[in-house]
Design an enzyme around this catalytic site. Structure first.
Site, PDB file in Angstrom:
ATOM      1  N   TYR A 134       0.842  -1.213   0.000  1.00 36.54           N
ATOM      2  CA  TYR A 134       0.000   0.000   0.000  1.00 36.54           C
ATOM      3  C   TYR A 134       0.869   1.252   0.000  1.00 36.54           C
ATOM      4  O   TYR A 134       0.656   2.170  -0.808  1.00 36.54           O
ATOM      5  CB  TYR A 134      -0.923  -0.027   1.220  1.00 36.54           C
ATOM      6  CG  TYR A 134      -1.884   1.131   1.283  1.00 36.54           C
ATOM      7  CD1 TYR A 134      -3.040   1.144   0.504  1.00 36.54           C
ATOM      8  CD2 TYR A 134      -1.647   2.225   2.109  1.00 36.54           C
ATOM      9  CE1 TYR A 134      -3.930   2.215   0.554  1.00 36.54           C
ATOM     10  CE2 TYR A 134      -2.526   3.293   2.170  1.00 36.54           C
ATOM     11  CZ  TYR A 134      -3.664   3.280   1.393  1.00 36.54           C
ATOM     12  OH  TYR A 134      -4.545   4.354   1.445  1.00 36.54           O
ATOM     13  N   LYS A 147       1.099   4.074  -3.046  1.00 33.10           N
ATOM     14  CA  LYS A 147       0.732   5.482  -2.858  1.00 33.10           C
ATOM     15  C   LYS A 147       1.934   6.403  -3.104  1.00 33.10           C
ATOM     16  O   LYS A 147       1.771   7.533  -3.585  1.00 33.10           O
ATOM     17  CB  LYS A 147       0.141   5.696  -1.464  1.00 33.10           C
ATOM     18  CG  LYS A 147      -1.214   5.003  -1.268  1.00 33.10           C
ATOM     19  CD  LYS A 147      -2.279   5.553  -2.212  1.00 33.10           C
ATOM     20  CE  LYS A 147      -3.650   4.971  -1.948  1.00 33.10           C
ATOM     21  NZ  LYS A 147      -4.688   5.544  -2.819  1.00 33.10           N
TER      22      LYS A 147
HETATM   23  N1  LIG Z   1      -9.781   5.654   4.711  1.00 24.00           N
HETATM   24  C1  LIG Z   1      -8.560   6.081   4.974  1.00 24.00           C
HETATM   25  O1  LIG Z   1      -8.130   6.166   6.121  1.00 24.00           O
HETATM   26  C2  LIG Z   1      -7.666   6.525   3.847  1.00 24.00           C
HETATM   27  C3  LIG Z   1      -6.492   7.217   4.183  1.00 24.00           C
HETATM   28  C4  LIG Z   1      -5.668   7.642   3.151  1.00 24.00           C
HETATM   29  C5  LIG Z   1      -5.994   7.387   1.843  1.00 24.00           C
HETATM   30  N2  LIG Z   1      -7.126   6.707   1.557  1.00 24.00           N
HETATM   31  C6  LIG Z   1      -7.410   6.446   0.150  1.00 24.00           C
HETATM   32  O2  LIG Z   1      -8.645   7.012  -0.209  1.00 24.00           O
HETATM   33  C7  LIG Z   1      -9.248   6.248  -1.244  1.00 24.00           C
HETATM   34  C8  LIG Z   1     -10.654   5.859  -0.824  1.00 24.00           C
HETATM   35  O3  LIG Z   1     -10.565   5.135   0.388  1.00 24.00           O
HETATM   36  P1  LIG Z   1     -11.836   4.800   1.263  1.00 24.00           P
HETATM   37  O4  LIG Z   1     -11.387   4.850   2.674  1.00 24.00           O
HETATM   38  O5  LIG Z   1     -13.005   5.599   0.825  1.00 24.00           O
HETATM   39  O6  LIG Z   1     -12.014   3.251   0.849  1.00 24.00           O
HETATM   40  P2  LIG Z   1     -13.320   2.366   0.552  1.00 24.00           P
HETATM   41  O7  LIG Z   1     -12.911   0.945   0.601  1.00 24.00           O
HETATM   42  O8  LIG Z   1     -14.440   2.812   1.422  1.00 24.00           O
HETATM   43  O9  LIG Z   1     -13.644   2.780  -0.965  1.00 24.00           O
HETATM   44  C9  LIG Z   1     -12.822   2.378  -2.016  1.00 24.00           C
HETATM   45  C10 LIG Z   1     -13.689   2.229  -3.239  1.00 24.00           C
HETATM   46  O10 LIG Z   1     -12.853   1.837  -4.340  1.00 24.00           O
HETATM   47  C11 LIG Z   1     -13.551   0.849  -5.080  1.00 24.00           C
HETATM   48  N3  LIG Z   1     -12.631   0.011  -5.837  1.00 24.00           N
HETATM   49  C12 LIG Z   1     -11.753  -0.895  -5.350  1.00 24.00           C
HETATM   50  N4  LIG Z   1     -11.129  -1.517  -6.363  1.00 24.00           N
HETATM   51  C13 LIG Z   1     -11.606  -0.973  -7.515  1.00 24.00           C
HETATM   52  C14 LIG Z   1     -11.342  -1.200  -8.898  1.00 24.00           C
HETATM   53  N5  LIG Z   1     -10.468  -2.122  -9.307  1.00 24.00           N
HETATM   54  N6  LIG Z   1     -12.012  -0.469  -9.823  1.00 24.00           N
HETATM   55  C15 LIG Z   1     -12.931   0.469  -9.434  1.00 24.00           C
HETATM   56  N7  LIG Z   1     -13.219   0.714  -8.142  1.00 24.00           N
HETATM   57  C16 LIG Z   1     -12.562   0.003  -7.186  1.00 24.00           C
HETATM   58  C17 LIG Z   1     -14.292   0.041  -4.030  1.00 24.00           C
HETATM   59  O11 LIG Z   1     -15.359  -0.725  -4.589  1.00 24.00           O
HETATM   60  C18 LIG Z   1     -14.757   1.141  -3.076  1.00 24.00           C
HETATM   61  O12 LIG Z   1     -16.013   1.642  -3.453  1.00 24.00           O
HETATM   62  C19 LIG Z   1      -8.339   5.033  -1.477  1.00 24.00           C
HETATM   63  O13 LIG Z   1      -7.511   5.292  -2.590  1.00 24.00           O
HETATM   64  C20 LIG Z   1      -7.540   4.976  -0.192  1.00 24.00           C
HETATM   65  O14 LIG Z   1      -6.280   4.382  -0.394  1.00 24.00           O
HETATM   66  C21 LIG Z   1      -7.982   6.273   2.519  1.00 24.00           C
END
Ligand SMILES: NC(=O)c1ccc[n+]([C@@H]2O[C@H](COP(=O)([O-])OP(=O)(O)OC[C@H]3O[C@@H](n4cnc5c(N)ncnc54)[C@H](O)[C@@H]3O)[C@@H](O)[C@H]2O)c1
Length: 226
Positions: A154, A158
């Site tokens: 991960y 990123k």
């Molecule tokens: N939640 C956190 O703490 C956090 C922190 C930093 C960064 N992020 C980043 O933010 C973004 C969203 O995270 P989140 O917390 O909302 O996660 P989440 O799991 O709630 O949402 C991720 C979404 O991406 C979709 N997805 C996964 N694989 C896919 C693919 N191959 N094609 C199309 N869609 C796909 C999933 O179906 C889901 O709807 C991610 O990139 C994550 O790495 C999250």
């Protein structure tokens, strides 16, 4: 409420979490939305956006698949004629110490989090270049900047997003397309439920003042939790 009036935003990962909140906020502030996700749940996001009185189409697409990504962009152009904003939010976490990290999990994490950003940015920016305007926001992570135990794939994916963002910003600037990355800290979404069972230490590490923080307020409003 009209900050994004008549703008068309293509948001990946829009079924839930940060992507869904982003799509709802953009819609609330006037944008037309192309909500993209691998999950069928994205149709629910589209319904919620339509209830706000905004136009929205949902497209079920795997961001790691070039053909499907290009077809999603075609569908968006057919519907709205243009794309002004791209938010690359689709992502997955992989939780495993390096010594145990299976190759398939490494590949999948890099595929979704990094290759997905490349494929979607390439397809969407080809449309933006034609009109000499656009904004691309890549959702990276704090994990791109510090090592996290058990998060090797991960963190690497990123960090790759950050590097790709810098390159795209340089390459697309002549076409008046801005490319930026946002590096969120821990955010309480479904993705986090898979990794952490203990909220306490995370909350202590997270500076948050929801009353003062505009984005948090918008997100709360979008979810109807003010
Ligand atoms: N939640 C956190 O703490 C956090 C922190 C930093 C960064 N992020 C980043 O933010 C973004 C969203 O995270 P989140 O917390 O909302 O996660 P989440 O799991 O709630 O949402 C991720 C979404 O991406 C979709 N997805 C996964 N694989 C896919 C693919 N191959 N094609 C199309 N869609 C796909 C999933 O179906 C889901 O709807 C991610 O990139 C994550 O790495 C999250």
């Amino acid at each position: 409420m009209t900050l994004f009036a008549n703008k068309v935003a293509f948001v990946t990962g829009a079924s839930q979490g940060i992507g869904k909140a982003t799509a709802l906020i953009l819609a609330k502030y006037g944008a037309y939305i192309v909500a993209v996700d691998i999950s069928k749940e994205v149709e629910r996001t589209a319904e919620e956006i339509k209830q706000l009185g905004r136009e929205c189409i949902s497209v079920i697409t795997d961001v790691t698949n070039r053909e499907r990504v290009e077809s999603a962009v075609k569908t968006a152009i057919k519907q709205f004629d243009k794309l002004d904003i791209l938010v690359n939010c689709a992502g997955i976490v992989s939780s495993s110490l390096l010594l145990d990290l299976p190759e398939e999990l490494w590949d999948k994490t890099i595929d979704v989090n990094l290759k997905g950003v490349y494929l979607v940015s390439q397809a969407v920016s080809k449309e933006m270049v034609k009109r000499r305007t656009g904004k691309i926001v890549n959702i990276s992570s704090q994990a791109s900047k510090v090592g996290e135990i058990g998060n090797g794939a991960y963190c690497a994916s990123k960090a790759g997003v950050n590097a790709l963002t810098q390159v795209l910003a340089l390459e697309l600037a002549p076409y008046n397309i801005n490319v930026n990355a946002v590096c969120p800290g821990y955010t309480d979404t479904e993705i986090m439920q898979k990794v952490f069972e203990i909220r306490g230490p995370i909350e202590q590490m997270t500076p948050a003042d929801y009353e003062k923080d505009l984005l948090s307020q918008c997100a709360f409003e979008a979810y109807g939790q003010t």
